[in-house]
Design a protein around this motif. Sequence first.
Motif, PDB file in Angstrom:
ATOM      1  N   LYS A   1       0.854  -1.205   0.000  1.00 12.18           N
ATOM      2  CA  LYS A   1       0.000   0.000   0.000  1.00 12.18           C
ATOM      3  C   LYS A   1       0.888   1.253   0.000  1.00 12.18           C
ATOM      4  O   LYS A   1       0.688   2.163  -0.822  1.00 12.18           O
ATOM      5  N   ALA A   2       1.880   1.191   0.928  1.00 13.14           N
ATOM      6  CA  ALA A   2       2.808   2.339   1.010  1.00 13.14           C
ATOM      7  C   ALA A   2       3.538   2.511  -0.300  1.00 13.14           C
ATOM      8  O   ALA A   2       3.686   3.627  -0.813  1.00 13.14           O
ATOM      9  N   LEU A   3       3.984   1.371  -0.854  1.00 14.94           N
ATOM     10  CA  LEU A   3       4.715   1.410  -2.133  1.00 14.94           C
ATOM     11  C   LEU A   3       3.833   2.003  -3.215  1.00 14.94           C
ATOM     12  O   LEU A   3       4.263   2.832  -4.016  1.00 14.94           O
ATOM     13  N   SER A   4       2.587   1.564  -3.202  1.00 11.32           N
ATOM     14  CA  SER A   4       1.642   2.065  -4.201  1.00 11.32           C
ATOM     15  C   SER A   4       1.500   3.586  -4.068  1.00 11.32           C
ATOM     16  O   SER A   4       1.577   4.315  -5.063  1.00 11.32           O
ATOM     17  N   ASP A   5       1.310   4.027  -2.782  1.00 11.07           N
ATOM     18  CA  ASP A   5       1.184   5.480  -2.557  1.00 11.07           C
ATOM     19  C   ASP A   5       2.436   6.205  -3.026  1.00 11.07           C
ATOM     20  O   ASP A   5       2.357   7.197  -3.750  1.00 11.07           O
ATOM     21  N   GLU A   6       3.602   5.629  -2.569  1.00 13.20           N
ATOM     22  CA  GLU A   6       4.885   6.269  -2.938  1.00 13.20           C
ATOM     23  C   GLU A   6       5.038   6.318  -4.442  1.00 13.20           C
ATOM     24  O   GLU A   6       5.477   7.308  -5.017  1.00 13.20           O
ATOM     25  N   THR A   7       4.685   5.189  -5.081  1.00 10.26           N
ATOM     26  CA  THR A   7       4.839   5.103  -6.537  1.00 10.26           C
ATOM     27  C   THR A   7       3.943   6.125  -7.221  1.00 10.26           C
ATOM     28  O   THR A   7       4.336   6.760  -8.196  1.00 10.26           O
ATOM     29  N   ASN A   8       2.725   6.277  -6.651  1.00  4.96           N
ATOM     30  CA  ASN A   8       1.825   7.285  -7.235  1.00  4.96           C
ATOM     31  C   ASN A   8       2.430   8.680  -7.099  1.00  4.96           C
ATOM     32  O   ASN A   8       2.398   9.475  -8.034  1.00  4.96           O
ATOM     33  N   GLU A   9       2.979   8.923  -5.879  1.00  2.00           N
ATOM     34  CA  GLU A   9       3.627  10.240  -5.669  1.00  2.00           C
ATOM     35  C   GLU A   9       4.780  10.414  -6.632  1.00  2.00           C
ATOM     36  O   GLU A   9       4.943  11.472  -7.250  1.00  2.00           O
ATOM     37  N   ALA A  10       5.583   9.304  -6.748  1.00  2.03           N
ATOM     38  CA  ALA A  10       6.732   9.347  -7.670  1.00  2.03           C
ATOM     39  C   ALA A  10       6.264   9.602  -9.088  1.00  2.03           C
ATOM     40  O   ALA A  10       6.873  10.360  -9.840  1.00  2.03           O
ATOM     41  N   ALA A  11       5.128   8.973  -9.447  1.00  2.00           N
ATOM     42  CA  ALA A  11       4.599   9.158 -10.804  1.00  2.00           C
ATOM     43  C   ALA A  11       4.237  10.622 -11.025  1.00  2.00           C
ATOM     44  O   ALA A  11       4.558  11.203 -12.068  1.00  2.00           O
ATOM     45  N   SER A  12       3.559  11.209  -9.993  1.00  2.00           N
ATOM     46  CA  SER A  12       3.172  12.624 -10.170  1.00  2.00           C
ATOM     47  C   SER A  12       4.421  13.501 -10.227  1.00  2.00           C
ATOM     48  O   SER A  12       4.520  14.414 -11.059  1.00  2.00           O
ATOM     49  N   ALA A  13       5.420  13.166  -9.335  1.00  2.00           N
ATOM     50  CA  ALA A  13       6.684  13.925  -9.347  1.00  2.00           C
ATOM     51  C   ALA A  13       7.361  13.789 -10.701  1.00  2.00           C
ATOM     52  O   ALA A  13       7.898  14.758 -11.255  1.00  2.00           O
ATOM     53  N   LEU A  14       7.296  12.579 -11.229  1.00  2.00           N
ATOM     54  CA  LEU A  14       7.912  12.339 -12.547  1.00  2.00           C
ATOM     55  C   LEU A  14       7.209  13.137 -13.628  1.00  2.00           C
ATOM     56  O   LEU A  14       7.840  13.674 -14.536  1.00  2.00           O
ATOM     57  N   GLN A  15       5.883  13.215 -13.503  1.00  2.00           N
ATOM     58  CA  GLN A  15       5.168  14.008 -14.507  1.00  2.00           C
ATOM     59  C   GLN A  15       5.576  15.475 -14.417  1.00  2.00           C
ATOM     60  O   GLN A  15       5.784  16.124 -15.436  1.00  2.00           O
ATOM     61  N   GLU A  16       5.700  15.940 -13.136  1.00  2.00           N
ATOM     62  CA  GLU A  16       6.185  17.328 -12.967  1.00  2.00           C
ATOM     63  C   GLU A  16       7.559  17.473 -13.575  1.00  2.00           C
ATOM     64  O   GLU A  16       7.848  18.441 -14.287  1.00  2.00           O
TER      65      GLU A  16
END
Lengths: 531, 147
Positions: free
Chosen positions: A224-239
Amino acid sequence: MKKVKISHYLSILVTIPIFILVGMLYLGQTSLTGVGSYMEKLYRNPYATSSSIKDIRSGVFELQCLNLEENQSLKNSRKIEEINKNVEKSIEILKISYLGDHEHISALESKYKLWINSLFERRPSSVQPERSNPLYNNLLEAVDSINMYADTKGKEFYSKASLYTKRKIDVFLYTVISSIIVLVLASIFVSRRLNHIISGIMLKLKKGGVVVLNESNEIAKSSKALSDETNEAASALQESASSMEELSAMVKNNVNQAHKSKNLSEEMEKSAKVVCDKTSELIDSMGKIAESNQDIASLVLAIEEIAEKTKIIDDIVFQTKILSFNASVEAERAGEFGRGFSVVAQEVSNLAKTSGRASTEISEIVKSSVKNAQVIYENNKMRVEKGSSLVDDTASFIKKIEEDSANIRLNIEQILSASQDQAAGISQMNEAIGQLDQSTQLNASMATQSSTAALELNQQAINLQAMVGELEILVNGHRKSQDTDDQRSFAQEGGKVLILQDGHSKLKGVNGTKDKEFRKVANGANSWEKI
Amino acid sequence: MRRYFVFCIGGKKFAIPMLEIEEVVLPQEISIVPEQDKYLKGVINLRGEIVTVVDIKIKLGLGDSEIVDKKTCFVVFKVDGHKVAVIVDEVEDVVQIQETEIKDVRDLKKTKFVEGLYRTNNDQLLLIANSRKLLEIDVIEKLKNAA
């Protein structure tokens, strides 16, 4: 503990019956073979003898009967022959099968031949009761004695076979009993060993199940944490990707500007070259100006020469003046005679004065000219020197500018190349970020899958514990502990269940709750006592 | 009416009667006579005759004469049969002066050399000098002997 595979125990359990079976088969086979050989002997010898005797006796009896009926019909002679043949055949068989003294067979054969011959010889008058025939009686006696012997022999064989069979059966029985005892003992040993092993495995499985339960919970949380982190990372990556695009645009702009700068610097370099050439021309011109100034200097010299010449005039004027004065003095001394001379002297003096004035004027003009020319020369010289120095400085500056512009051009080219490399690098980085974005999204989906898998694993761990419970029932006939439900519920709430060495469970709390150690006091869901 | 010889010493214009002047010569090399007064510059050889050179400028207190000026020349006087060369800055002119128009200044000051003043038509002031006052005769004698 020595590690023995379960297959070894099963092999022992399988091998022992196989050995027993093989031994029994061997015993059975040897028994059957022994009995068979006795039976064969019985069949070949006593039985065949007895059968032949029976045939002989029936043939003899039939012949005797036919002999009694001969008188009524001779048409049976063929039948007699046939019976005779059969009897002889039986005698031949008897020769083979009889185990006693073969003289008895010879005696029987001779007695039979005597009897049969007597029958054929006395055919017409042989109509008399058989009992009265001694040959026939001798024959029957012989037959009976042989039969008796065969019978005795048969009984002997039978008793031998029976004895043999009995002995074999005894051995078989002992073997079977001892095998069953060994098998039972081995089974007990193996079952106890297997029980022990399976119990150990069960405990391990139980612990493993608990660990899997805990770990699957942890994995689920981590996923779950990984998923959240990955989502955050994905948004950061998009930025990052958008920033990179802005950066890319800036770098492209830089490249364009660098292109323009390069062109400008090339033009500047050309201009600097042109200016450098012009400066060289200017230096030449300055040299020529300096030469012209030198001409002015020579002109000054010429004027100075004029001044020198004017001085000579001055000297002449001066001397003329002095001469006129002396002439005046002489005229004065001459008195009246000197009047005319005095006038002349006066005129000469006046001329000298005029000449002197003119000479003075010329001298002044020349002096002024010389002074002006010198001033001009000096000024010109100074200016030319200053100009030359300025031009030299300018030339060196322009040379420097030319070199600098060349350097600037080189630098700009390097900047251009670097900017192009940068643009290429940023493009690659863009691609990499795109790939990273995809990977991150894949990671996110994988994290979700992992979460689902962890939940599934959790369920499987619960199932495993249930299965372990069933296995426990299967092995022990009952469940030793029924703590799995409590553990499961505790674990599902996020706690950790630790199986202690003594079989107790320790429930490790989360979210600030204290650890709890429990002891099993009774079966059932709420059967834990806090320690 | 008398004719006067006008010359310039130290910016002052002096006039001396023509008859008192022997001749005007170009500057020559002066043989220095030691241990004399400062205004006695020395002697020159004028066509075999020893002539004493006097620097009137020093005697008049008008500074020291320098012969470097090309206008400088020696005016030779004859005083009591002795020739004396006076260094003048410049010889100006020969003028005719009515003696009655000369203003006598002998009473005004204890002048020795200047006896009168004369104002010319172009408003120039001429100092009428007495050549006898140039030098004391004994000094001239002494000089002559020394030379």
